[in-house]
Design an enzyme around this catalytic site. Structure first.
Site, PDB file in Angstrom:
ATOM      1  N   LYS A   1       0.841  -1.209   0.000  1.00  0.00           N
ATOM      2  CA  LYS A   1       0.000   0.000   0.000  1.00  0.00           C
ATOM      3  C   LYS A   1       0.872   1.254   0.000  1.00  0.00           C
ATOM      4  O   LYS A   1       0.610   2.213  -0.733  1.00  0.00           O
ATOM      5  CB  LYS A   1      -0.942  -0.012   1.216  1.00  0.00           C
ATOM      6  CG  LYS A   1      -2.046  -1.048   1.096  1.00  0.00           C
ATOM      7  CD  LYS A   1      -2.841  -1.236   2.390  1.00  0.00           C
ATOM      8  CE  LYS A   1      -3.808  -2.401   2.235  1.00  0.00           C
ATOM      9  NZ  LYS A   1      -4.554  -2.695   3.469  1.00  0.00           N
TER      10      LYS A   1
ATOM     11  N   GLN B   1      -4.374  -1.230   9.565  1.00  0.00           N
ATOM     12  CA  GLN B   1      -4.306  -2.563   8.966  1.00  0.00           C
ATOM     13  C   GLN B   1      -4.926  -3.605   9.899  1.00  0.00           C
ATOM     14  O   GLN B   1      -4.625  -3.638  11.094  1.00  0.00           O
ATOM     15  CB  GLN B   1      -2.836  -2.917   8.665  1.00  0.00           C
ATOM     16  CG  GLN B   1      -2.648  -4.240   7.959  1.00  0.00           C
ATOM     17  CD  GLN B   1      -3.274  -4.272   6.561  1.00  0.00           C
ATOM     18  OE1 GLN B   1      -3.222  -3.294   5.821  1.00  0.00           O
ATOM     19  NE2 GLN B   1      -3.875  -5.392   6.207  1.00  0.00           N
TER      20      GLN B   1
ATOM     21  N   ASP C   1     -10.814   3.131   4.123  1.00  0.00           N
ATOM     22  CA  ASP C   1     -11.172   1.714   3.983  1.00  0.00           C
ATOM     23  C   ASP C   1     -12.687   1.541   3.900  1.00  0.00           C
ATOM     24  O   ASP C   1     -13.165   0.461   3.534  1.00  0.00           O
ATOM     25  CB  ASP C   1     -10.625   0.909   5.180  1.00  0.00           C
ATOM     26  CG  ASP C   1      -9.365   0.128   4.831  1.00  0.00           C
ATOM     27  OD1 ASP C   1      -9.131  -0.104   3.632  1.00  0.00           O
ATOM     28  OD2 ASP C   1      -8.633  -0.250   5.767  1.00  0.00           O
TER      29      ASP C   1
END
Ligand code: NDP
Length: 288
Positions: A54, A98, A121
């Site tokens: 990422k 994460q 997200d």
């Protein structure tokens, strides 16, 4: 007839190229330096790889990234305190924590602590709620957003289509079902308690498999001509990756199919960048 391969790697490269141009335009014309904060707690090797990918994708697109690593025994309070700082920092447009988190940290509490506008997200309950209201302001979870892009690129008709989503997780299955519903498909969500998965699949024009069980969907379960999207990522004993769909047999029956790797996976990262740019534009009131 063999199915058309929906090449997520190629489409992802194209999207990322477009994003890089947008990021440059935001910097040059508007003085905005797009920035994503990526937080990781602990040493989980798979998570480390995902985070590195990422961060590298951000760099390639010209997005500034803050890669923040926390020890596995970091307290929830310390993590929440850092998220609060990042929420208040106007130079940071997106925040990603994460997953998975260590057991002593409550995932939902952490996800809900991220400012809705910076929730790239799309896991915050408010963004999930907005998606269920078909509100264009919703920040949409990256993997389902990537699947919708692949379907659009392939010219798949969603309105009136019978779609089956296998998996009902908050991060893939549910938002996927919501997006397909909003697009006019008739959606069935299957899960581990579904009595006869094959019976549902036989009716499906579109199948999205997001389970985490290697090759559980076989060609004989599919309707001829179905469009098959394989979200699953499973590591086999030989170290290679495979999806939730048995690619060889499914490709004989389907009209289009995503490979694993090289299908949905690369789209997830591209959509993370897209969400970050969208967040920056909204926070600065810029319309492109
Ligand atoms: P979860 O484990 O959170 O959810 C799995 C879902 O599959 C659950 O809803 C579960 O049902 C359902 N399920 C389990 N067994 C069966 C079965 N036998 N028949 C039908 N349904 C079943 O996983 P995620 O949603 O997080 O991820 C799913 C897969 O997608 C994983 O392989 C993951 O690695 C991959 N993934 C890939 C991404 C990408 O970028 N390509 C991104 C995110 C995930 P129940 O709810 O009843 O337990």
């Amino acid at each position: 007839m063999a199915a058309r391969v929906l090449d997520g790697k190629a489409r992802s490269a194209q999207v990322r190229g477009e994003i890089a141009k947008t990021v440059a335009a935001l910097r040059d014309k508007h003085g905005i330096e797009v920035c994503l904060a990526v937080l990781i707690v602990g040493e989980d090797p798979a998570s480390q790889v995902y985070v590195r990918n990422k961060v590298a994708a951000c760099e390639q697109a010209g997005i500034r990234s803050l890669h923040e690593r926390f020890a596995a025994d970091t307290t929830q309070q310390a993590l929440l305190a850092r998220i609060a700082e990042l929420n208040a920092d106007a130079s940071v447009h997106g925040i990603l924590v994460q997953l998975p988190l260590p057991a002593h940290i409550d995932r939902q509490t952490v996800l809900e602590a991220i400012a809705v506008a910076k929730d790239v997200d799309g896991f915050h309950a408010e963004n999930a709620g907005r998606l269920s209201h078909n509100d264009p302001a919703a920040m949409v979870a990256c993997t389902p957003r990537g699947v919708m892009d692949l379907l659009a690129q392939a010219g798949v008709t969603l309105q009136g289509a019978e779609a089956v989503v296998i998996g009902r997780s908050d991060i893939v299955g549910k938002p996927m079902a919501m997006l397909l519903t909003n697009a006019g498909a008739t959606v069935t969500v299957c899960h581990s308690k579904t009595r006869d998965l094959a019976a549902h699949l036989r009716r499906a024009d579109i199948v999205v498999a997001a389970v985490g069980k290697p090759r559980m969907v076989t060609g004989e379960m599919l309707k001829p001509g179905a469009v098959v999207i394989d979200v699953g990522i499973n590591r086999q004993p030989d170290g290679k990756l495979c999806g939730d769909v048995d690619y060889a047999s499914a490709a004989e029956v389907a009209s289009a199919i995503t490979p694993v790797p090289g299908g949905v996976g690369p789209m997830t990262i591209a959509m993370l960048l897209a969400n970050t740019v969208d967040a920056a534009c909204r926070q600065h009131g810029v319309t492109l």
